[in-house]
Design a protein around this motif. Structure first.
Motif: not given
Length: 699
Positions: A362-371, A373-376
């Motif tokens: 969950g930690f990995q998915l949430s931070y990857l998803a937000v990253s 959104l911010v970057i890609f």
């Protein structure tokens, strides 16, 4: 949004070596002494301090990389130390270090009941040896097969026998690694209890705030049940709004998982963001006052953390609350901030608190998803330029979904082995229902006690959930809705991320070396997948599965297989153990064969008790199928004992077999007896019923 200079994102720079240090401690020396990283950390820190004092005399300003390198080394060993300190097995007062008679434990989470068994995590804070109590530490997973255990609650203190045991590893290939999952939660031991084996000492000895939050959540779940009637809708409302997943059915979970919307059922960043948007609108009038922005920020943060509390302080909500709180503070007191830097800062502080968050999916998915959104998302959004207002808004939503799905795809493929083909459709479909459900749910929690209004809100909430579930079910059963059986290795997982990051970076910066890196990584990924596929196609295997009280033999011939088992393909044990193994081997055609049935295929013949697979012969011995004595010259490779055959090892000495297989379908007493006899007579034997499965390559 990609930073123009690393000075804009210092926490991203700090986070990378810190995570590397945690990963090093976790993967290479999880239970090692902490002395080595402490010494290295101390030396690097002292050297860094000395260089700062000698900055001018040594002309360090001409070699800035020295200070940066030392800082990265310091953060690397800080991460290692952080993990080593947090790992409970490294603590000298862990309860497993002493042989105790009894344990005094305190329930540390909300007990969950399933099929008559109550399961919870407990903190062992005292052990009893010879009537004396000693303070200890450590977590213990406890399962109680007792109807009265349903009355236990968070904070209750129990005394139990010290009959714990190490959590076992997976028994079959590709099976879910529960041992690793629990170790990532800092739990390494478990204990099973029955009526009369435990005694309640005291109640409500836990953290008052957590106890209050859990009771408040239970009260709100009951509030949903008061004005809603459909059990599925109540379960989704409790999960989606409050993070209470105990009543959620497997069918609902499967529908959300196969449509790429499983994130909706995890109260996390999107849910907190919806709450933030609502609060931002409600308190927007405060901006007109002198200290209005500060008051508004304080109120929003307080309400967000109150929401985190009523969801039981789940890790996902706490992560989202920390992230949103830092964004709010940054936006309130600074005109120009980096969202990526705030994201990295929240991850850094959360990992300081609990370094094992790094292995939480969950930690990995949430931070990857937000990253993503911010970057890609800005890069994806620029792919098309729509002049029409609503077309542009629709493409904006699509770009959000694409960016989040692309960056999380390797992680989803690695852990969940599937890809939702219609993720774009399903994510666009749920936008309005989720917003209606969340805002109606918030209103219901506040105004649900009002007779007419509470009934109306409950009706709207229930119907919105049913509409969303129906729509997702239709998408789930659409043709080619899901690509299943995606099994990638850690190398392929890493190559996928190299491809994604390099390709998007190339779209942003147009540097040729990024395109070359992308193409080389794609070539390596193709070679790895092809070699794996060729190996599976050219390998013939016999696997004796460890299915406890069930029979399971897999005869694999390339990408086809025959499974000798008493399980149906809809059985939970089959899907958990057999199905995952077949999927990992990329078996396309499979046939289930019952122990009492016969068959003839191109590579396998079963006739009564005899099985011929390639050049291997198996003789089955059980009480239902009495075997006739085989010819003298027949060499038996595997003698398979199942279903309590009326025999012993000595009576089987005339059979010319190489390996004795003692199946788990036999009784425990017979397995123990046969094991002792085989050991005494020096017979080569395996026991997949009690130990791990065994695979023999037949070609």
């Amino acid at each position: 949004m990609i930073a123009a200079h690393k000075g804009e994102i210092p926490f991203v720079v700090f986070l990378i070596p810190f995570i590397a240090g945690i990963a090093c401690g976790l993967n290479f020396c999880p239970n090692a002494a902490i002395l080595l990283p402490v010494i290295a950390f101390t030396i690097a820190s002292l050297l860094f301090i000395c260089l700062n004092f000698l900055y001018r005399p040594l002309n360090i300003y001409k070699r800035r990389w020295i200070g940066g390198s030392l800082l990265h080394i310091i953060l690397f060993f800080a991460g290692w130390i952080c993990f080593s300190n947090y790992n409970e097995l490294n603590k000298t007062d862990h309860f497993s270090k002493k042989q105790a008679d009894r344990l005094i434990v305190k329930i540390s989470n909300e007990p969950k009941a399933n099929n008559g068994t109550v399961r919870f995590t407990a903190i062992v804070h005292k052990i009893v040896i010879g009537g004396k109590q000693f303070a200890v530490s450590g977590n213990l997973l406890i399962s109680i097969k007792d109807s009265l255990a349903g009355n236990l609650y968070y904070g209750d203190e129990l005394i139990i026998p010290a009959a714990y045991r190490v959590v076992g590893p997976p028994l079959n290939p590709a099976e879910f690694n529960y041992k690793k999952y629990l170790s990532n939660e800092n739990i390494h031991y478990q204990e099973y209890l029955f009526p009369g084996q435990y005694c309640l000492l005291r109640r409500n000895t836990g953290n008052p705030l957590i106890a209050f939050s859990l009771r408040q959540r239970q009260y709100l779940v009951e509030k949903f049940r008061a004005n809603m009637h459909d059990p599925g809708a109540i379960a989704v409302a409790s999960t989606l709004i409050l993070g209470y997943k105990a009543d959620l059915s497997n069918d609902v979970l499967q529908a959300y998982s196969k449509t790429g919307t499983i994130h909706v059922l995890s109260v996390s960043g999107a849910h907190v963001a919806l709450l933030f948007i609502m609060l931002e609108f409600l308190f927007g009038f405060l901006n007109r006052f002198k200290y209005g922005r500060t008051i508004k920020a304080s109120l929003i943060i307080l309400i967000i953390w109150y929401y985190a509390m009523i969801t039981g302080f789940s890790p996902a909500v706490c992560r989202a609350a920390v992230m949103i709180s830092m964004v709010i503070i940054g936006k309130t007191y600074s005109r120009n901030i980096s969202t990526l830097n705030i994201l990295a800062a929240s991850a850094f502080f959360l990992l300081l608190y609990d370094p094992l968050f790094i292995v939480d999916v969950g930690f990995q998915l949430s931070y990857l998803a937000v990253s993503g959104l911010v970057i890609f998302q800005p890069i994806v959004y620029k792919w098309f330029d729509f002049k029409h207002k609503w077309a542009d808004k629709l493409w904006g939503l699509c770009s959000v979904s694409i960016a989040a799905q692309v960056i999380t795809f390797p992680l989803s493929a690695f852990y969940f082995h599937q890809f939702p083909v219609y993720f774009l459709v399903s994510n666009l479909f749920i936008i309005i229902p989720v917003a209606v459900i969340m805002y109606t749910g918030f209103a219901y929690m506040i105004l649900g006690a009002v007779p007419f209004l509470g009934g109306t809100l409950g009706f709207v909430l229930e119907k919105s959930i049913l509409v969303m579930n129906k729509g997702l079910t239709l998408i789930e059963h659409a043709p080619f809705a899901t690509v299943n059986r995606i099994w990638i290795t850690p190398l392929e997982y890493g190559l996928l991320y190299v491809i994604i990051i390099a390709l998007f970076y190339y779209m942003y910066d147009r540097k040729v070396w990024l395109l070359k890196l992308t193409l080389i990584s794609m070539l390596m990924l193709s070679v790895s997948i092809s070699l794996k596929r060729l190996n599976n196609l050219s390998t013939d295997e016999i696997t004796f599965l460890a299915l406890r009280k069930h029979t399971g033999i897999v005869f694999k011939k390339g990408n086809t297989a025959v499974i000798l088992t008493d399980l149906a393909d809809t059985d939970k044990v089959y899907r958990y153990s057999v199905q995952r193994y077949l999927d990992s081997c990329q078996v396309d055609a499979r046939k289930i064969l019952r122990p009492g049935s016969d068959t003839v295929t191109k590579y396998l013949v079963k006739n009564g008790n005899y099985i011929q697979f390639d050049d291997k012969t198996i003789l089955i011995c059980n009480k239902q199928l009495q075997y006739s004595k085989p010819p003298e010259d027949l060499a038996i490779d595997y003698l398979y004992l199942m279903y309590d055959p009326p025999t012993d090892i000595v009576s089987l000495k005339d059979l010319h077999y190489k390996i004795l297989v003692i199946d788990g379908s036999n009784s425990n007493s017979l397995i123990t007896r046969l094991q002792n006899e085989a050991a005494a007579l020096h017979v080569n034997y395996i026991m997949p019923g009690r130990n791990k499965s065994v695979t023999f390559v037949s070609n």
